[in-house]
Design an enzyme around this catalytic site. Sequence first.
Site, short mmCIF file in Angstrom:
data_model
loop_
_atom_site.label_atom_id
_atom_site.label_comp_id
_atom_site.label_asym_id
_atom_site.label_seq_id
_atom_site.Cartn_x
_atom_site.Cartn_y
_atom_site.Cartn_z
N HIS A 157 8.50 -4.27 -0.65
CA HIS A 157 9.00 -2.89 -0.70
C HIS A 157 10.46 -2.86 -0.26
CE1 HIS A 157 8.49 1.43 -0.90
NE2 HIS A 157 8.82 1.60 0.38
N LYS A 192 -0.49 9.14 -2.82
CA LYS A 192 -0.79 9.30 -1.39
C LYS A 192 -0.38 10.70 -0.93
CE LYS A 192 3.64 7.12 -0.25
NZ LYS A 192 4.30 5.84 0.10
N TYR A 247 15.33 36.17 14.77
CA TYR A 247 15.12 35.64 16.13
C TYR A 247 16.39 35.01 16.67
CZ TYR A 247 10.03 36.06 15.71
OH TYR A 247 8.76 36.52 15.58
N CYS A 295 11.48 32.22 10.09
CA CYS A 295 10.35 32.63 10.94
C CYS A 295 9.08 31.93 10.47
CB CYS A 295 10.12 34.13 10.86
SG CYS A 295 11.61 35.12 11.06
N ARG A 300 8.97 -3.48 8.22
CA ARG A 300 7.98 -2.46 8.57
C ARG A 300 6.59 -3.08 8.47
NH1 ARG A 300 7.34 2.94 4.90
NH2 ARG A 300 6.84 1.35 3.36
N ARG A 350 5.77 0.95 -8.94
CA ARG A 350 5.03 1.89 -8.08
C ARG A 350 5.79 3.21 -7.92
NH1 ARG A 350 5.43 -2.73 -4.76
NH2 ARG A 350 6.52 -1.48 -3.18
N ASP A 402 6.32 33.25 9.08
CA ASP A 402 5.78 33.75 7.81
C ASP A 402 6.83 34.31 6.87
OD1 ASP A 402 3.19 33.39 9.02
OD2 ASP A 402 3.62 35.24 10.13
C1 LIG Z 1 5.18 5.53 -0.98
C2 LIG Z 1 5.38 4.18 -1.53
C3 LIG Z 1 5.89 3.99 -2.82
C4 LIG Z 1 6.45 5.12 -3.65
O1 LIG Z 1 7.78 5.35 -3.24
P1 LIG Z 1 8.71 6.44 -3.95
O2 LIG Z 1 10.03 6.30 -3.27
O3 LIG Z 1 8.07 7.76 -3.69
O4 LIG Z 1 8.74 6.09 -5.39
C5 LIG Z 1 5.93 2.70 -3.32
N1 LIG Z 1 5.51 1.65 -2.58
C6 LIG Z 1 5.06 1.79 -1.31
C7 LIG Z 1 4.63 0.59 -0.54
C8 LIG Z 1 4.98 3.05 -0.75
O5 LIG Z 1 4.54 3.19 0.51
#
Ligand SMILES: *Cc1c(COP(=O)(O)O)cnc(C)c1O
Length: 358
Positions: free
Chosen positions: A159, A34, A254, A301, A130, A209, A303
């Site tokens: 998750h 992603k 700055y 800054c 979430r 994942r 750039d």
């Molecule tokens: C982004 C994401 C992951 C990957 O998580 P990492 O901490 O980058 O390994 C796995 N599962 C879900 C649902 C995610 O949104």
Amino acid sequence: MRPLVATIDLAAVVHNYQLAKHCAPGRQAFAVVKANAYGHGVREVVSALHGEADGFAVASLEEAAEVRAMHGEARILLLEGCFAADELPMAAHLGLDLVLQGPEQVEALLAAELARPLNVWLKLDSGMHRLGLESAAVRALFPRLRGAAQVAELNLLSHFACADEREHSLNEVQLECFLDLLDLDFDQRSLANSAALLMIPASHMDWVRPGIMLYGATPFAEHSAAELGLKPAMSLDAQLIAVREVARGESVGYGAGWVAERPSRIGTVSCGYADGYPRHAPAGTPVWIGGRRQPLAGRVCMDMLMVDLNDLPGAAVGDAVELWGVNLPVDEVARAAGTVGYELLTKVTARVPRRYRT
Ligand SMILES: *Cc1c(COP(=O)(O)O)cnc(C)c1O
């Protein structure tokens, strides 16, 4: 050409994917690509993992279509499901693995007429609050989805909220909540992100994942990427474009907030916040020049940024500067700037050219 480039080491990504597989023997892995593969370039990362990865995971239909265009066969997991019912025909057309994260998505799927059934991943809210359905809702929906014409494989996914903190009590709570549904006859199960893959073997299930670890950054505060055997995939490299002497008491940048406490050599570097370097990085944040860490001086800054070169008397215009990469872990810069490697990597902007090494 402006001397600023992000060099992506695709062999490192492949190495890190293989390490993920090695840590979860016998399990399959969705390479999480992603957000343009965490800023590394989704096309190049997916090509590098072609023939290697068991599947890919993305956050939107647009991202999924990009991966599908490169890979006719791969399983592609849509992590947040479809955002509206009118996306379902395209999800079916692309042959995606579809997360169902809430009751609205479940009802939309069950009401849809699709050209072919989809692999569905019912998302359990095991404690992060979430996305996902409560245990009881998962139980109630299981038989309806099992018999539905729109559903091919029926899978379970959840998750972790705190897998980066090994001792956090929520990890056990979430794992228990997930295991509590083992009596339901799901085809496949998936729970582990990078942190859980690396530290919670009991969470590996059928599919892991990995995301951040593929790019060679650590999900943990207390374990470095190198310690975990990960290789950094991105090096962000600039140059010194100016060097000057500044008298004691003179300010830099700055706001004139950084004041030389001794006669100082100040180097100006060709990278700024419009390239994705964090503007809020404080003085002292490390920058790699001349084979060592030099402290950032003054405000970042748009750039450019400035560095105190006092410990590097030989430094000159044209010298190489690494903002993060092989010598200076992105996680170290992130910590100094009060953020995480994830944010720095995904925020490198489009104006920074990416170069690829295989
Ligand atoms: C982004 C994401 C992951 C990957 O998580 P990492 O901490 O980058 O390994 C796995 N599962 C879900 C649902 C995610 O949104």
